[in-house]
Scaffold this motif. Structure first.
Motif, PDB file in Angstrom:
ATOM      1  N   LEU A 117       0.840  -1.188   0.000  1.00 21.46           N
ATOM      2  CA  LEU A 117       0.000   0.000   0.000  1.00 21.46           C
ATOM      3  C   LEU A 117       0.881   1.246   0.000  1.00 21.46           C
ATOM      4  N   ASP A 118       0.497   2.257  -0.769  1.00 28.01           N
ATOM      5  CA  ASP A 118       1.185   3.551  -0.769  1.00 28.01           C
ATOM      6  C   ASP A 118       0.262   4.551  -0.080  1.00 28.01           C
ATOM      7  N   ILE A 119       0.699   5.108   1.046  1.00 30.83           N
ATOM      8  CA  ILE A 119      -0.182   5.968   1.835  1.00 30.83           C
ATOM      9  C   ILE A 119      -0.291   7.398   1.320  1.00 30.83           C
ATOM     10  N   VAL A 120       0.622   7.825   0.462  1.00 29.34           N
ATOM     11  CA  VAL A 120       0.602   9.219   0.001  1.00 29.34           C
ATOM     12  C   VAL A 120      -0.725   9.590  -0.665  1.00 29.34           C
ATOM     13  N   PRO A 121      -1.245   8.801  -1.618  1.00 28.72           N
ATOM     14  CA  PRO A 121      -2.544   9.166  -2.205  1.00 28.72           C
ATOM     15  C   PRO A 121      -3.680   9.139  -1.178  1.00 28.72           C
ATOM     16  N   MET A 122      -3.560   8.310  -0.157  1.00 27.76           N
ATOM     17  CA  MET A 122      -4.589   8.258   0.888  1.00 27.76           C
ATOM     18  C   MET A 122      -4.644   9.586   1.640  1.00 27.76           C
ATOM     19  N   GLU A 123      -3.500  10.225   1.810  1.00 29.97           N
ATOM     20  CA  GLU A 123      -3.476  11.530   2.471  1.00 29.97           C
ATOM     21  C   GLU A 123      -4.215  12.574   1.640  1.00 29.97           C
ATOM     22  N   ALA A 124      -4.068  12.506   0.312  1.00 28.15           N
ATOM     23  CA  ALA A 124      -4.779  13.438  -0.560  1.00 28.15           C
ATOM     24  C   ALA A 124      -6.288  13.225  -0.465  1.00 28.15           C
ATOM     25  N   ILE A 125      -6.711  11.971  -0.385  1.00 24.27           N
ATOM     26  CA  ILE A 125      -8.137  11.662  -0.233  1.00 24.27           C
ATOM     27  C   ILE A 125      -8.634  12.208   1.099  1.00 24.27           C
ATOM     28  N   GLU A 126      -7.864  11.973   2.133  1.00 22.09           N
ATOM     29  CA  GLU A 126      -8.236  12.461   3.465  1.00 22.09           C
ATOM     30  C   GLU A 126      -8.367  13.987   3.456  1.00 22.09           C
ATOM     31  N   ASP A 127      -7.420  14.674   2.825  1.00 27.69           N
ATOM     32  CA  ASP A 127      -7.485  16.141   2.744  1.00 27.69           C
ATOM     33  C   ASP A 127      -8.751  16.604   2.021  1.00 27.69           C
ATOM     34  N   TRP A 128      -9.139  15.900   0.966  1.00 25.32           N
ATOM     35  CA  TRP A 128     -10.330  16.273   0.227  1.00 25.32           C
ATOM     36  C   TRP A 128     -11.581  16.038   1.066  1.00 25.32           C
ATOM     37  N   LEU A 129     -11.605  14.956   1.837  1.00 23.21           N
ATOM     38  CA  LEU A 129     -12.794  14.593   2.596  1.00 23.21           C
ATOM     39  C   LEU A 129     -13.011  15.443   3.845  1.00 23.21           C
TER      40      LEU A 129
END
Length: 133
Positions: A74-86
């Protein structure tokens, strides 16, 4: 590149992400093979490979090649972008997703939020233990 929300809207891809997240806590973890994913999820190898390609193209997973085998993480970097958007859609008072979101988005937001929190915990927990925070 596909929209990341389209990518995580698929339940099989969410299952793969969850599996990779769950396995990442194992001591000495260095990725999960395609055959392990196939065995754990009980779906065909071509189906798993198709979904892994979509996840890889979206930047949600990384792949390590070892001979003919591929190991995914798993790469967490894109998950941070999703979290920021949400975050603007989360009510700070009761931590509920705003009801104006479509039902599919609510499920995706719930999954992403839980995944982001679990990843954040997994990444920061060892540092907190070391520093005593």
């Amino acid at each position: 590149m596909a929209d990341i929300f389209d990518v995580i809207a698929d339940s099989t891809r969410r299952e793969i992400l969850r599996l990779l997240l769950d396995r990442s806590d194992a001591p000495g973890y260095d990725g999960t093979s395609v055959s392990q994913i196939v065995a754990d999820l009980g779906i065909s190898q071509p189906t798993v490979s198709k979904h892994l390609k979509v996840l890889r193209d979206a930047g949600l997973v990384t792949v390590r090649e070892e001979g003919q085998h591929r190991f995914y993480s798993l790469d967490i970097v894109p998950m941070e972008a999703i979290e920021d958007w949400l975050m603007p859609f989360i009510d700070a008072h009761d931590d509920q997703v705003i009801a104006a979101l479509p039902e599919g988005a609510v499920h995706a937001a719930d999954f992403v939020g839980r995944t982001a929190a679990a990843i954040t915990h997994a990444v920061t927990s060892p540092f907190r233990k070391r520093t005593g925070r």
